[in-house]
Design a protein around this motif. Structure first.
Motif, PDB file in Angstrom:
ATOM      1  N   ARG A  26       0.833  -1.209   0.000  1.00 35.35           N
ATOM      2  CA  ARG A  26       0.000   0.000   0.000  1.00 35.35           C
ATOM      3  C   ARG A  26       0.867   1.258   0.000  1.00 35.35           C
ATOM      4  NH1 ARG A  26      -3.776  -1.662   4.998  1.00 35.35           N
ATOM      5  NH2 ARG A  26      -5.198  -3.080   3.929  1.00 35.35           N
TER       6      ARG A  26
ATOM      7  N   PHE B  27      -8.727   9.087  -4.052  1.00 33.81           N
ATOM      8  CA  PHE B  27     -10.171   8.987  -3.950  1.00 33.81           C
ATOM      9  C   PHE B  27     -10.868  10.168  -4.589  1.00 33.81           C
ATOM     10  CE2 PHE B  27      -8.311   6.612  -0.485  1.00 33.81           C
ATOM     11  CZ  PHE B  27      -8.917   5.382  -0.670  1.00 33.81           C
TER      12      PHE B  27
ATOM     13  N   SER C 225     -12.073  15.905   1.097  1.00 33.03           N
ATOM     14  CA  SER C 225     -12.055  15.118   2.326  1.00 33.03           C
ATOM     15  C   SER C 225     -10.938  14.087   2.355  1.00 33.03           C
ATOM     16  CB  SER C 225     -13.410  14.422   2.511  1.00 33.03           C
ATOM     17  OG  SER C 225     -13.655  13.562   1.426  1.00 33.03           O
ATOM     18  N   ALA C 226     -10.102  14.037   1.312  1.00 34.79           N
ATOM     19  CA  ALA C 226      -9.077  12.998   1.275  1.00 34.79           C
ATOM     20  C   ALA C 226      -7.848  13.359   2.093  1.00 34.79           C
ATOM     21  CB  ALA C 226      -8.662  12.714  -0.164  1.00 34.79           C
TER      22      ALA C 226
ATOM     23  N   TYR D 137      -6.239  17.948  10.034  1.00 32.18           N
ATOM     24  CA  TYR D 137      -5.563  18.387  11.256  1.00 32.18           C
ATOM     25  C   TYR D 137      -4.044  18.475  11.124  1.00 32.18           C
ATOM     26  CZ  TYR D 137     -10.154  16.889  12.572  1.00 32.18           C
ATOM     27  OH  TYR D 137     -11.510  16.719  12.615  1.00 32.18           O
TER      28      TYR D 137
ATOM     29  N   ASP E 180     -12.874   9.859   4.135  1.00 36.10           N
ATOM     30  CA  ASP E 180     -11.948   9.552   3.050  1.00 36.10           C
ATOM     31  C   ASP E 180     -10.497   9.649   3.505  1.00 36.10           C
ATOM     32  OD1 ASP E 180     -13.690   8.875   1.143  1.00 36.10           O
ATOM     33  OD2 ASP E 180     -13.544  10.714  -0.030  1.00 36.10           O
ATOM     34  N   PHE E 181     -10.202  10.640   4.343  1.00 35.69           N
ATOM     35  CA  PHE E 181      -8.794  10.809   4.670  1.00 35.69           C
ATOM     36  C   PHE E 181      -8.268   9.660   5.515  1.00 35.69           C
ATOM     37  CE2 PHE E 181     -10.828  13.394   8.027  1.00 35.69           C
ATOM     38  CZ  PHE E 181     -10.191  12.929   9.173  1.00 35.69           C
TER      39      PHE E 181
ATOM     40  N   ARG F  37      -9.317   6.484   5.022  1.00 35.18           N
ATOM     41  CA  ARG F  37      -9.035   5.465   4.006  1.00 35.18           C
ATOM     42  C   ARG F  37      -7.739   5.774   3.269  1.00 35.18           C
ATOM     43  NH1 ARG F  37     -12.956   2.554   1.478  1.00 35.18           N
ATOM     44  NH2 ARG F  37     -12.640   3.457  -0.572  1.00 35.18           N
ATOM     45  N   PHE F  38      -7.537   7.053   3.001  1.00 34.11           N
ATOM     46  CA  PHE F  38      -6.311   7.457   2.323  1.00 34.11           C
ATOM     47  C   PHE F  38      -5.103   7.123   3.201  1.00 34.11           C
ATOM     48  CE2 PHE F  38      -3.722  11.055   0.313  1.00 34.11           C
ATOM     49  CZ  PHE F  38      -3.410  10.291  -0.792  1.00 34.11           C
TER      50      PHE F  38
ATOM     51  N   VAL G 150      -4.867   4.698   5.365  1.00 28.58           N
ATOM     52  CA  VAL G 150      -4.643   3.256   5.287  1.00 28.58           C
ATOM     53  C   VAL G 150      -3.968   2.915   3.958  1.00 28.58           C
ATOM     54  CG1 VAL G 150      -5.741   0.993   5.240  1.00 28.58           C
ATOM     55  CG2 VAL G 150      -6.608   2.759   6.766  1.00 28.58           C
ATOM     56  N   ALA G 151      -4.448   3.574   2.890  1.00 35.22           N
ATOM     57  CA  ALA G 151      -3.907   3.283   1.562  1.00 35.22           C
ATOM     58  C   ALA G 151      -2.453   3.712   1.427  1.00 35.22           C
ATOM     59  CB  ALA G 151      -4.757   3.963   0.489  1.00 35.22           C
ATOM     60  N   LYS G 152      -1.992   4.588   2.333  1.00 33.29           N
ATOM     61  CA  LYS G 152      -0.583   4.975   2.299  1.00 33.29           C
ATOM     62  C   LYS G 152       0.311   3.877   2.841  1.00 33.29           C
ATOM     63  CE  LYS G 152      -1.188   9.880   3.380  1.00 33.29           C
ATOM     64  NZ  LYS G 152      -1.053  10.804   4.535  1.00 33.29           N
ATOM     65  N   GLY G 153      -0.301   2.920   3.547  1.00 30.27           N
ATOM     66  CA  GLY G 153       0.495   1.855   4.132  1.00 30.27           C
ATOM     67  C   GLY G 153       0.801   2.079   5.604  1.00 30.27           C
ATOM     68  N   LEU G 154       0.098   3.004   6.238  1.00 34.43           N
ATOM     69  CA  LEU G 154       0.319   3.244   7.665  1.00 34.43           C
ATOM     70  C   LEU G 154      -0.186   2.068   8.487  1.00 34.43           C
ATOM     71  CD1 LEU G 154      -0.888   6.946   7.905  1.00 34.43           C
ATOM     72  CD2 LEU G 154       1.457   6.117   7.896  1.00 34.43           C
TER      73      LEU G 154
ATOM     74  N   ASN H 198      -2.210   0.234  11.425  1.00 39.04           N
ATOM     75  CA  ASN H 198      -3.523   0.497  11.997  1.00 39.04           C
ATOM     76  C   ASN H 198      -3.450   1.412  13.199  1.00 39.04           C
ATOM     77  OD1 ASN H 198      -5.374  -0.617  10.391  1.00 39.04           O
ATOM     78  ND2 ASN H 198      -5.353  -2.622  11.376  1.00 39.04           N
TER      79      ASN H 198
ATOM     80  N   ARG I  22      -4.607   6.541  15.824  1.00 38.82           N
ATOM     81  CA  ARG I  22      -4.142   7.624  16.669  1.00 38.82           C
ATOM     82  C   ARG I  22      -4.141   8.960  15.926  1.00 38.82           C
ATOM     83  NH1 ARG I  22       0.907   9.036  17.514  1.00 38.82           N
ATOM     84  NH2 ARG I  22       1.650   7.181  16.431  1.00 38.82           N
ATOM     85  N   ARG I  23      -3.501   8.990  14.782  1.00 36.10           N
ATOM     86  CA  ARG I  23      -3.292  10.275  14.109  1.00 36.10           C
ATOM     87  C   ARG I  23      -4.492  10.711  13.277  1.00 36.10           C
ATOM     88  NH1 ARG I  23       2.510  11.929  12.410  1.00 36.10           N
ATOM     89  NH2 ARG I  23       1.142  13.318  11.297  1.00 36.10           N
ATOM     90  N   TYR I  24      -5.272   9.772  12.823  1.00 29.76           N
ATOM     91  CA  TYR I  24      -6.359  10.132  11.914  1.00 29.76           C
ATOM     92  C   TYR I  24      -7.725  10.029  12.586  1.00 29.76           C
ATOM     93  CZ  TYR I  24      -3.113  10.211   7.999  1.00 29.76           C
ATOM     94  OH  TYR I  24      -2.095  10.534   7.149  1.00 29.76           O
TER      95      TYR I  24
ATOM     96  N   ARG J   5      -8.076  11.725  16.470  1.00 35.06           N
ATOM     97  CA  ARG J   5      -7.985  13.173  16.375  1.00 35.06           C
ATOM     98  C   ARG J   5      -9.321  13.754  15.882  1.00 35.06           C
ATOM     99  NH1 ARG J   5      -3.377  16.956  15.768  1.00 35.06           N
ATOM    100  NH2 ARG J   5      -4.466  18.929  15.915  1.00 35.06           N
ATOM    101  N   ALA J   6      -9.863  13.139  14.859  1.00 33.77           N
ATOM    102  CA  ALA J   6     -11.124  13.638  14.311  1.00 33.77           C
ATOM    103  C   ALA J   6     -12.282  13.361  15.254  1.00 33.77           C
ATOM    104  CB  ALA J   6     -11.395  12.997  12.951  1.00 33.77           C
TER     105      ALA J   6
END
Ligand SMILES: Nc1ncnc2c1ncn2[C@@H]1O[C@H](COP(=O)(O)OP(=O)(O)O)[C@@H](O)[C@H]1O
Ligand SMILES: Nc1ncnc2c1ncn2[C@@H]1O[C@H](COP(=O)(O)OP(=O)(O)O)[C@@H](O)[C@H]1O
Ligand code: SF4
Ligand SMILES: [Mg+2]
Ligand SMILES: [Mg+2]
Lengths: 334, 340, 329
Positions: free
Chosen positions: B90, B98, B103-104, B108, C226-227, C229-230, C232-236, C238, C243-245, C248-249
């Motif tokens: 990935r 997307f 929203s992608a 923050y 979406d962000f 999912r993005f 996760v798609a970066k390869g981060l 879980n 924690r960061r995504y 925070r939201a």
């Protein structure tokens, strides 16, 4: 061609205060959402309005329908100035002008049945006696191609296209003269778009409706409009009949907009050289003083930055039929 | 000598169990993508495009999703891969972007942080300052004016088009071999769409990556793709090169779609060509062809159409594959006459 | 950012002034004679008259309010000569019923309330956010369902009921703890803790239930972003994504509610303090109502209002720190 004028917008302006408006927060300027727009809608015809998002189309629609009051300018319906009407008069005005919205998902109350949604304008206006309401609603449902037996269903049970039909039925409930449709097909798939457009044309033909039809999609407008106005940053930059506008756009922006639409013919891009505009639309908060398009225009000269071009007929032609353009160096004018 | 494709998807099936029943989102989908190529996946909303795309990165996990089939990337099994392996793919070998650029991006964190983060997940030993330089180069490449000044800004300070450029920069920071773009321009204005599509094509020309471009806009397909898969009701109903799809479509749904688009593009006023009815519910797929209720050609073969799901098969004399029971040459020429 | 903070604080000060005026007027306009409330039933009219002058109730209202405000900043002396007594700044009035300055009364009771609120707050945030996240990550599995059953019981229970239940079972029935007897933590840490633990749990369990719900829903909603999912798609990993995504939201809206809930507690956890007989501000306020002790009532109301306004301001500022979109450019 000229049939009677039904709805007219004269020098319409709508500014929104920008920034925080707290007790001590100063408003740091105005969003000049609509800035001096003149429009004419004739009886039984369709006026198309196109432009990129943020150029003021929805604001204009809300001003024309008197959902919001213009900062200045006048709206004239059937010879009567409706800019300042309020209270009871405004309510009865709602019978004549109705609106259809873009999002078929959020514009219908999910907790009301389709019957209630379509009947709501009649209830608000106290028009149809209780007993007849259902009959009238089912008649409307049939008119827009919905199954009248689905009277008691809820919006989530319908597909996007069907929901847009519900919105149309609601708009028709009071037999309006004018329908302002704000991007009514933008959220729909192509095959469904065509269904809705056909329906709108059919209704116009049968009921003698007049439309203001807003879209960001040029090909959609081309099919339904008798006249098309192109907006950029709160202003109308070109207005013409579609045959003229689409085959010989006069404003550089119109030309760029047209050339950006991908054509459903493979590799057509090799055949027409596309104009790819650089950069972004400037902010409507402090728009450029001269031509608002100047910063992105490949034809811009000093005069464009210094002086705003007025919307007028092209100098080389004497026929007003050719349309109006706001540009110092319009296309086809050499 | 058989060439191994960069990505091959074979008999992919994805189901979701929901309170209303099982959603058959993707059914028996197979396709392949080669390096340097662009495969378009078109179809109406809800036809299973996004779910197909997400499966390639195993993003459909969760208790409700059930995925079956095989996905091979460079010959490696993706669906069977463990968490660690899939994470290493990935964003480094396969990147995805997307639909909604608004929203992608994580609202923050600064855009710089997000690009640097994307780089350093796969380059742990690279220092932050070095990664920042690479991020700056990438921002410059995707056309963000003055990246040095803007790298420490937050997503909301950028326009929609700029944000999609930043998303692309983030996705491409590790030079992936495959970019999956799920409706990357649907939320954008046409003029911005033209900019973004140009950018993607340019980068592909430079680095030879493969692209899977998902869209519902046939115009976008025509201008950017080499091959196309048309999806309907969770299935691929037609697979063809772009030229063939537009010149000699072989599936009645493709016909309807092209007809609708062409009559819109056509300058003549008058009734527009439509496909009557609406797409099928993926909760209750019909037993035969799912296009049957909307198909104008089914009468000739009703028994078969209503009971057997048509397989995707080659339609001579074209090179296209079509999932339709009627694939005689006569029918094709019949349809072509109608289109003309 | 600094102008943003400055503007918030300025706004808070204006709001405080308005709140103080409003509170003062509200009580001053009551049809009762405040001077008559200063001594018992068979009070001599002369004494009432004397007290009226001493407390300044004979002056017009704006004058009284001005004295009151001045008292807050400069302290205030009531009466004159030998029988004068002084409440040092910040003076909030003088309670004849208890023969104490209101500020002294509040000063004595405030630490109890503060300890109570702070402890309960920390406990419930840990419990609520932790369980909520846990439930969201196990969405649809038995862990999630169990949590949802427990929380739906939790949110529907009234405080006094849980308080009495806990008190009864742990202290009277099981006798694991002595009947709570409050002592300040510097005096006797053991007594302090045994007196506090039950009220903490009572308050925390109740709020934790609603915070579990809030967190669970927030996390689930954020996971659909979406962000995320993005990410996760970066390869981060879980963990990093959560924690960061996600958190925070999910937690930003919760901060707002938590800040206000905490302020409300500081203003007086009336029921809990009464059930566990803690000498806190809530009980002081309740007593002032039953005793018709007007100055104390005004004082506690005002202090509670100050907490709410301060909490609002702090929440706004924190919100601005956490969410860059809120900041003013
Ligand atoms: N209520 C409002 N307050 C402030 N600004 C607004 C408001 N409504 C619209 N705007 C601004 O006015 C401009 C035009 O918006 P809109 O009419 O919605 O454009 P369009 O419909 O063409 O996309 C935009 O910059 C938008 O942000
Ligand atoms: N997580 C999910 N749970 C249940 N149903 C889902 C989920 N994700 C997608 N679906 C369903 O799968 C179908 C295909 O969706 P999608 O791939 O997003 O379509 P497209 O991208 O073509 O618009 C839709 O009917 C959608 O409702
Ligand atoms: S006025 Fe000038 S800048 Fe504006 S569109 Fe015309 S040529 Fe371009
Ligand atoms: Mg709009
Ligand atoms: Mg999708």
């Amino acid at each position: 061609m000229s049939s009677e004028i039904l709805l007219e917008g004269k020098s319409l302006v709508k500014y929104f205060p920008h920034g925080s408006k707290g007790i001590f927060g100063k408003s740091d300027g105005f969003v000049q959402a609509v800035d001096g727009v003149n429009l004419v809608l004739r009886k039984g015809q369709t006026l198309g309005i196109v432009g990129e998002s943020g150029c003021g189309k929805s604001t204009l629609a809300r001003v024309l329908t008197r959902l919001i009051e213009p900062t200045s300018g006048n709206i004239i319906l059937d010879g009567r100035d409706i800019t300042k009407v309020s209270g009871k008069e405004l309510q009865s005005l709602r019978r004549d002008i109705q609106m259809i919205f873009q999002d078929p998902f959020s514009s219908l109350n999910p907790r009301h049945s389709v019957g209630e949604i379509i009947a709501s304008p009649m209830r608000i206006q106290n028009i149809v006696p209780k007993g007849n309401e259902k009959l009238r609603v089912q008649e409307l449902m049939e008119l827009v191609g919905l199954n009248p037996e689905h009277y008691n269903r809820y919006p989530h049970e319908f597909s996007g296209g069907q929901r847009q039909r519900i919105g149309i039925a609601r708009a028709l409930a009071l037999n309006p003269k004018v329908i302002v449709a704000d991007e009514p097909v933008s959220a729909l798939d192509v095959s469904i778009q065509a269904q809705i457009l056909n329906l709108l044309e059919q209704l116009q033909h049968d009921l003698g409706l007049s439309y203001v039809f807003i879209a960001h999609d040029l090909s959609v407008v081309r099919h339904i409009a008798d006249e098309v106005a192109v907006m950029y940053l709160g202003k109308v930059v070109e207005i013409a009949r579609p045959e003229v506008l689409y085959s010989a756009p006069a404003h550089p922006y119109t030309k760029a907009l047209l050339s950006a639409v991908p054509s459903a013919t493979p590799r057509a891009s090799h055949m027409h050289s596309r104009i790819v505009l650089q950069g972004d639309v400037p902010s409507p908060i402090n728009p450029p003083v001269g031509c608002r398009f100047a910063a992105r225009c490949w034809k811009a000269q000093d005069i464009c930055v210094a002086q705003e071009p007025a919307l007028g007929s092209q100098s080389f032609t004497s026929q007003p039929e050719e349309g109006l353009v706001a540009c110092h160096f319009p296309e086809n004018s050499n | 000598m058989e060439k191994v494709p960069l990505l091959s998807v074979e008999n992919l099936n994805v189901e979701f169990s929901t309170p209303d029943g099982v959603v058959h989102a993707v059914n028996n989908v197979s396709f392949a993508v080669e390096s340097g190529e662009t495969l378009g996946i078109v179809g109406e909303s809800g036809s299973g495009k996004s779910v197909t795309a997400s499966s390639i990165l195993k993003l459909n996990s969760g208790v409700t999703a059930k995925t079956q089939g095989a996905i091979l990337f460079n010959g490696r099994d993706v669906l069977g891969a463990d968490d660690k392996t899939i994470r290493s793919i990935r964003g480094s070998e396969i990147a995805m972007i997307f639909q909604d650029p608004l929203s992608a991006l994580n609202p923050y964190y600064t855009i710089g942080n997000q690009i640097i983060e994307a780089y350093r997940v796969h380059h742990r030993d690279v220092k932050k300052s070095a990664a920042r330089k690479i991020a700056l180069e990438m921002l410059h490449r995707v056309g963000i004016p003055n990246p040095e000044a803007r790298i420490d800004e937050y997503p909301h300070q950028f326009s929609g088009g700029m944000r999609q450029r930043i998303v692309i920069a983030t996705a491409l920071i590790n030079s992936p071999k495959l970019l999956i773009a799920d409706e990357p321009t649907t939320a954008l204005d046409v003029t911005v769409q033209a900019q973004i599509l140009d950018l993607m094509k340019d980068i592909q020309k430079e680095n030879g990556m493969a692209i899977i471009l998902i869209t519902h806009d046939l115009g976008v397909v025509a201008e950017t793709c080499d091959d196309v898969a048309v999806m309907y009701g969770g299935r691929i109903v037609e697979k063809a090169t772009v030229n063939e799809l537009f010149l000699t479509p072989t599936h009645p749904y493709s016909f309807g779609l092209l007809g609708a688009v062409r009559s819109l593009d056509n300058s003549a006023r008058g009734e527009l060509q439509t496909i009557a009815g609406s797409p099928p519910s993926l909760l209750h797929l019909p037993s035969g062809c799912s296009f049957l209720p909307r198909c104008g050609y089914a009468q000739q073969n009703l028994a078969q159409c209503s009971s057997v799901v048509p397989e995707l098969e080659k339609v001579s004399p074209t090179e296209s594959f079509s999932a339709c029971h009627l694939r005689t040459e006569a029918l094709i020429s019949l349809k072509m006459k109608e289109l003309a | 950012m600094t102008t943003f903070i400055a503007r918030r604080i300025l706004f808070a000060l204006v709001l405080l002034a308005a709140v103080s005026l409003f509170t003062y007027l509200l009580f001053a306009l009551l049809p009762t004679d405040p001077a008559a409330l200063t001594c018992g039933k068979n009070c001599k009219p002369e004494l009432i008259a004397a007290n009226r002058v001493r407390l300044g109730y004979d002056k017009p209202i704006y004058e009284q309010y001005w004295q009151f405000i001045k008292g807050i900043f400069a302290g205030r002396t009531y009466g004159s000569g030998d029988i004068a007594f002084t409440c040092p700044a910040p003076s909030l009035g003088y309670s004849f019923n208890q023969h104490e300055c209101v500020s002294t009364l509040i000063g004595k009771t405030f630490p109890v309330t503060a300890f109570l609120s702070l402890g309960a707050f920390i406990l419930w945030m840990l419990l609520g956010v932790g369980t909520g996240t846990f439930a969201a990550l196990h969405r649809g599995k038995w862990q999630d369902r169990l949590t949802s059953v427990v929380t739906s019981i939790g949110v529907s229970l009234p405080t006094f009921y849980v308080g009495l239940l806990v008190l009864f079972s742990v202290v009277i029935w099981l006798q694991w703890l002595p009947f709570p007897h409050y002592a300040s933590p510097t005096e006797n840490l053991h007594d302090f803790l045994t007196a506090m633990i039950l009220p903490w749990i009572t308050l925390a369990v109740l709020s934790a239930a609603s915070y579990t719900r809030l967190t669970r829903n927030g996390v689930l909603e954020a996971m659909n972003e979406d962000f995320v999912r993005f990410g996760v798609a970066k390869g981060l990993k879980n963990r990093t994504v959560i924690r960061r995504y996600v958190l925070r939201a999910a937690l930003i809206p919760i901060v707002t509610i938590a800040g206000l809930d905490f302020a409300a507690l500081l203003g007086g956890a009336i029921v809990t303090e009464s059930v566990f007989s803690l000498p806190g501000m809530g009980r002081l306020a309740i007593r002032s109502v039953t005793d018709s002790d007007l100055p104390v009532l005004v004082g506690t109301t005002l202090v509670a209002a100050v907490f709410i306004v301060m909490a609002n301001t702090i929440v706004d500022i924190v919100y601005g720190v956490l969410d860059p979109r809120v900041r003013v450019k």
